[in-house]
Enzyme design. Structure first.
Site, mmCIF file in Angstrom:
data_model
loop_
_atom_site.group_PDB
_atom_site.id
_atom_site.type_symbol
_atom_site.label_atom_id
_atom_site.label_comp_id
_atom_site.label_asym_id
_atom_site.label_seq_id
_atom_site.Cartn_x
_atom_site.Cartn_y
_atom_site.Cartn_z
ATOM 1 N N LYS A 12 26.427 45.665 49.862
ATOM 2 C CA LYS A 12 26.740 45.259 51.233
ATOM 3 C C LYS A 12 27.006 46.494 52.086
ATOM 4 O O LYS A 12 27.573 47.470 51.582
ATOM 5 C CB LYS A 12 28.022 44.408 51.263
ATOM 6 C CG LYS A 12 27.877 42.990 50.760
ATOM 7 C CD LYS A 12 29.219 42.266 50.854
ATOM 8 C CE LYS A 12 29.148 40.854 50.307
ATOM 9 N NZ LYS A 12 28.277 39.946 51.088
ATOM 10 N N GLU A 59 25.765 36.108 44.384
ATOM 11 C CA GLU A 59 26.375 36.027 43.050
ATOM 12 C C GLU A 59 27.239 34.781 42.873
ATOM 13 O O GLU A 59 27.403 34.293 41.757
ATOM 14 C CB GLU A 59 27.206 37.287 42.785
ATOM 15 C CG GLU A 59 28.642 37.276 43.355
ATOM 16 C CD GLU A 59 28.726 37.166 44.883
ATOM 17 O OE1 GLU A 59 27.728 37.521 45.554
ATOM 18 O OE2 GLU A 59 29.758 36.704 45.408
ATOM 19 N N ARG A 104 26.824 31.625 43.623
ATOM 20 C CA ARG A 104 26.132 30.455 43.066
ATOM 21 C C ARG A 104 25.859 30.638 41.571
ATOM 22 O O ARG A 104 25.754 29.666 40.830
ATOM 23 C CB ARG A 104 24.853 30.178 43.873
ATOM 24 C CG ARG A 104 23.798 31.224 43.784
ATOM 25 C CD ARG A 104 22.790 31.133 44.917
ATOM 26 N NE ARG A 104 23.344 31.668 46.178
ATOM 27 C CZ ARG A 104 22.688 31.654 47.340
ATOM 28 N NH1 ARG A 104 21.478 31.121 47.420
ATOM 29 N NH2 ARG A 104 23.243 32.167 48.408
ATOM 30 N N LYS A 162 34.968 29.261 43.367
ATOM 31 C CA LYS A 162 34.354 30.594 43.235
ATOM 32 C C LYS A 162 35.452 31.656 43.153
ATOM 33 O O LYS A 162 36.262 31.787 44.063
ATOM 34 C CB LYS A 162 33.433 30.864 44.432
ATOM 35 C CG LYS A 162 32.910 32.307 44.515
ATOM 36 C CD LYS A 162 31.910 32.520 45.659
ATOM 37 C CE LYS A 162 31.585 33.979 45.881
ATOM 38 N NZ LYS A 162 30.613 34.206 46.984
ATOM 39 N N ASP A 210 33.570 41.376 46.094
ATOM 40 C CA ASP A 210 32.110 41.273 46.195
ATOM 41 C C ASP A 210 31.557 42.503 46.927
ATOM 42 O O ASP A 210 31.569 42.555 48.154
ATOM 43 C CB ASP A 210 31.737 39.975 46.946
ATOM 44 C CG ASP A 210 30.222 39.747 46.985
ATOM 45 O OD1 ASP A 210 29.483 40.508 46.321
ATOM 46 O OD2 ASP A 210 29.795 38.789 47.671
ATOM 47 N N ASP A 230 36.895 36.955 48.331
ATOM 48 C CA ASP A 230 35.755 36.162 47.868
ATOM 49 C C ASP A 230 36.131 35.260 46.685
ATOM 50 O O ASP A 230 35.275 34.557 46.154
ATOM 51 C CB ASP A 230 34.593 37.100 47.506
ATOM 52 C CG ASP A 230 33.237 36.449 47.726
ATOM 53 O OD1 ASP A 230 33.165 35.469 48.502
ATOM 54 O OD2 ASP A 230 32.252 36.902 47.108
ATOM 55 N N ASP A 236 23.586 40.014 45.651
ATOM 56 C CA ASP A 236 24.696 39.614 46.529
ATOM 57 C C ASP A 236 24.844 38.088 46.599
ATOM 58 O O ASP A 236 25.820 37.581 47.126
ATOM 59 C CB ASP A 236 24.483 40.214 47.928
ATOM 60 C CG ASP A 236 25.742 40.201 48.777
ATOM 61 O OD1 ASP A 236 26.814 39.901 48.223
ATOM 62 O OD2 ASP A 236 25.646 40.482 49.986
HETATM 63 N N1 BES Z 1 30.604 36.379 49.531
HETATM 64 C C1 BES Z 1 29.398 36.306 50.256
HETATM 65 C C2 BES Z 1 29.431 35.295 51.415
HETATM 66 C C3 BES Z 1 30.351 35.605 52.560
HETATM 67 C C4 BES Z 1 29.876 36.289 53.650
HETATM 68 C C5 BES Z 1 31.639 35.142 52.566
HETATM 69 C C6 BES Z 1 30.722 36.535 54.712
HETATM 70 C C7 BES Z 1 32.473 35.384 53.621
HETATM 71 C C8 BES Z 1 32.017 36.081 54.704
HETATM 72 C C9 BES Z 1 28.242 35.904 49.340
HETATM 73 O O1 BES Z 1 28.367 36.278 48.016
HETATM 74 C C10 BES Z 1 26.999 36.525 49.883
HETATM 75 O O2 BES Z 1 26.974 37.715 49.997
HETATM 76 N N2 BES Z 1 26.004 35.707 50.226
HETATM 77 C C11 BES Z 1 24.798 36.188 50.777
HETATM 78 C C12 BES Z 1 23.660 35.406 50.166
HETATM 79 C C13 BES Z 1 22.280 35.950 50.473
HETATM 80 C C14 BES Z 1 22.114 37.312 49.832
HETATM 81 C C15 BES Z 1 21.257 34.988 49.958
HETATM 82 C C16 BES Z 1 24.846 35.977 52.297
HETATM 83 O O3 BES Z 1 25.368 34.970 52.748
HETATM 84 O O4 BES Z 1 24.396 36.865 53.003
HETATM 85 ZN ZN ZN Z 2 30.352 36.454 47.321
HETATM 86 ZN ZN ZN Z 3 27.692 38.253 47.591
#
Ligand code: BES
Ligand code: ZN
Ligand code: ZN
Length: 511
Positions: A286, A358, A360, A274, A279, A297, A356
């Site tokens: 966020k 993104e 996947r 990834k 992000d 990220d 968010d």
């Molecule tokens: N980059 C984040 C995941 C992340 C969170 C990495 C904290 C490192 C520390 C990812 O893109 C994300 O925001 N995922 C969301 C998914 C949800 C919206 C389904 C999450 O985990 O909250």
């Molecule tokens: Zn992310």
């Molecule tokens: Zn994200």
């Protein structure tokens, strides 16, 4: 859209140089620091490792008495610093080695490296008592414990020690390959940590692609970069949608390694990382606190680039292709919206119910490309994918999923050996219904067990290929200085992947 040209990064510090010597530290002239291991003994006493008595004699010091005064126990990471002024020698360091496991040696290496920052050289007999694999671990720990990154106008605040002499090792010449291997592993950890640490006003998708091209040139890999036009021609709908709002357009990088001495067909592994260079969350923005560490990220992408860079040095016997989808998840008039439907490479569709989620979406494109165009024997993706993984496992163990038990076993073992431990999580088929979308093949933000539903989303893009998914969100950042981990982005995963791909019996888990 007009954008400012990113400033160039200043020169960064380099890891220490390492040398092997059969001599004891006090027999090696001109070094600034001597370091000896301290082992826990009977009844709370401690035992000093090889060369310490002789060194103490030279200095007119009873080092065992010094340890007693310091109430040393010999536990791992314990450090007793003895300033001296004898010829060139300025410091004697007594480093706890605990149970003398491979992990203890890695930790002792990191502890020592921190204590000799800004020094010219250290000679240590710690590896004179190293069991199998421990010299490698010591060197990797000493390298990564030295890691630093700076963007200060007047240069770095501190420098790694310039030279580490691994002293008292018998038959030093024959240990040279082990040292080389350690330097390749530690160097990969260093590179991925460095890339993850670079600020995102420099680190945009094109910059990351340039790093990959530089790596390819240096390591003799084939490299292909898709720009936004080529991404559109080849229908990478996920990468384009996620990168649409950014002033710096997305890229896809492909790196190819083939073993030099291969005869006949060798297994083909595809790694996908990834590469979200920042992000913001997109329109589902966020909160400030959640965004503050999002420059990292792209850790998965950095891990893949750093792994690819080291395969030749480690004489990896299998064919490996690295794919890094790179995009900035930004906010703007062109941003993907909640409710948009994305058509991925290969035609599968996703409804964007949370912008968010993104990671996947870009991984899906790269995995679909891997399965249809590369037909790998094994597919492994690495991603800082879900906050849920951080909740589940905390920040010292990564999580992974696999659709194949042999592969899972190999990944888990490699993580343990490399010092990047990962815990297998279940692909709970019962949660599959949570991915249902009213309009598309899947919802990108199925709720519930977030790390699992993210993995289930990805599983559709792995087809029948044995696949593992490493969710390193939990460990992508270290909240503290702890052994080989420096505060901030960790670059977690490169040592694990290299240990798996280039370890003895490396084809474990590969069919
Ligand atoms: N980059 C984040 C995941 C992340 C969170 C990495 C904290 C490192 C520390 C990812 O893109 C994300 O925001 N995922 C969301 C998914 C949800 C919206 C389904 C999450 O985990 O909250
Ligand atoms: Zn992310
Ligand atoms: Zn994200």
């Amino acid at each position: 859209m007009a954008t400012t040209t990113p400033a160039a990064l200043p020169a960064q510090v380099s890891p220490p140089e390492f040398a092997l010597s059969e001599h004891a530290p006090h027999e090696i002239g001109g070094v600034e620091c001597w370091a000896f291991p301290v082992l826990p003994g009977e009844d709370g006493a401690v035992v000093l490792g090889p060369g310490a008595d002789e060194a103490g004699g030279t200095l007119g010091l009873d080092l065992l008495e010094v340890l007693e005064s310091a109430r040393a126990t010999g536990r791992t990471g314990e450090l007793t610093v003895v300033p001296v002024a004898a010829g060139d020698v300025r410091l004697v360091l007594l480093v706890g080695l605990g149970d003398q496991s491979v992990t203890d040696f890695r930790r002792a290496g990191a502890t020592l490296a921190r204590a000799v920052k800004d020094r010219a050289s250290v000679a240590t007999s710690i590896c004179a008592i190293a069991p199998d694999g421990a010299l490698e671990a010591f060197v990797v720990g000493a390298m990564l414990g030295s890691f630093g990154f700076h963007w200060r106008s007047e240069g770095p605040a501190e420098q790694p020690v310039r030279q580490v002499v691994v002293a008292g090792v018998q038959d030093a010449d024959s240990r040279r390959p082990e040292l080389e291997r350690a330097l390749a592993l530690g160097g990969a950890g260093w590179r991925s940590r460095m890339l993850a640490t670079v600020p995102s006003n420099v680190k945009n998708p094109a910059w990351m692609a340039e790093q990959a091209v530089a790596v390819a040139d240096a390591a003799g890999l084939e490299v292909t970069v898709w720009d936004e036009q080529r991404l559109a021609e080849d229908s990478f709908g996920g990468i384009l949608a996620v990168g649409a709002a950014s002033a710096t357009p997305p890229r896809l990088v492909r790196l190819d390694y083939r073993p030099a001495k291969s005869s006949g067909k060798v297994p083909h592994v595809v790694l996908v990382g990834k590469g979200i260079t920042f992000d913001t969350g997109g329109l589902d923005i966020k909160p400030a606190q959640g965004m503050s560490t999002m420059k990292r990220d792209m850790t998965g992408g950095a891990v893949v680039i750093a792994t690819m860079a080291a395969l030749a040095e480690l004489d990896c016997p299998v064919r490996v292709t690295g794919l890094v989808p790179l995009a900035e998840n930004a906010v703007g008039g062109n941003a993907m919206r909640p409710g948009d439907v994305i058509v991925h490479h290969g035609g599968r569709t996703s409804e964007v119910n949370n912008t968010d989620a993104e990671g996947r979406l870009v991984l899906a494109d790269a995995m679909a490309y891997a399965v249809s165009e590369l037909k790998p024997d094994v597919l492994v993706d690495v991603a800082t994918l879900t906050g849920a993984m951080k909740v589940a496992l905390g920040q010292r163990t990564g999580g992974f999923f696999a659709n194949d038990d042999a592969l899972a076993e190999a990944i888990s073992e490699a993580g343990k050996t490399a010092g990047e431990p990962v815990w297998r999580m279940p692909l709970v088929a019962d949660y599959e219904e949570k991915l249902a979308s009213k309009v598309a093949d899947a919802d990108n933000a199925a709720g519930g067990a977030g790390a699992i539903t993210a993995a289930l989303f990805l599983q559709h893009f792995a087809g029948d290929v044995p696949w593992a998914h490493l969710d390193v969100a939990s460990v992508g950042d270290s909240p503290e200085e702890r052994y080989e981990w420096t505060t901030g982005p960790s670059g977690f995963g490169a040592r694990l992947l290299l240990t798996w791909l280039a370890g003895p019996g490396s084809v474990a888990g590969l069919r």
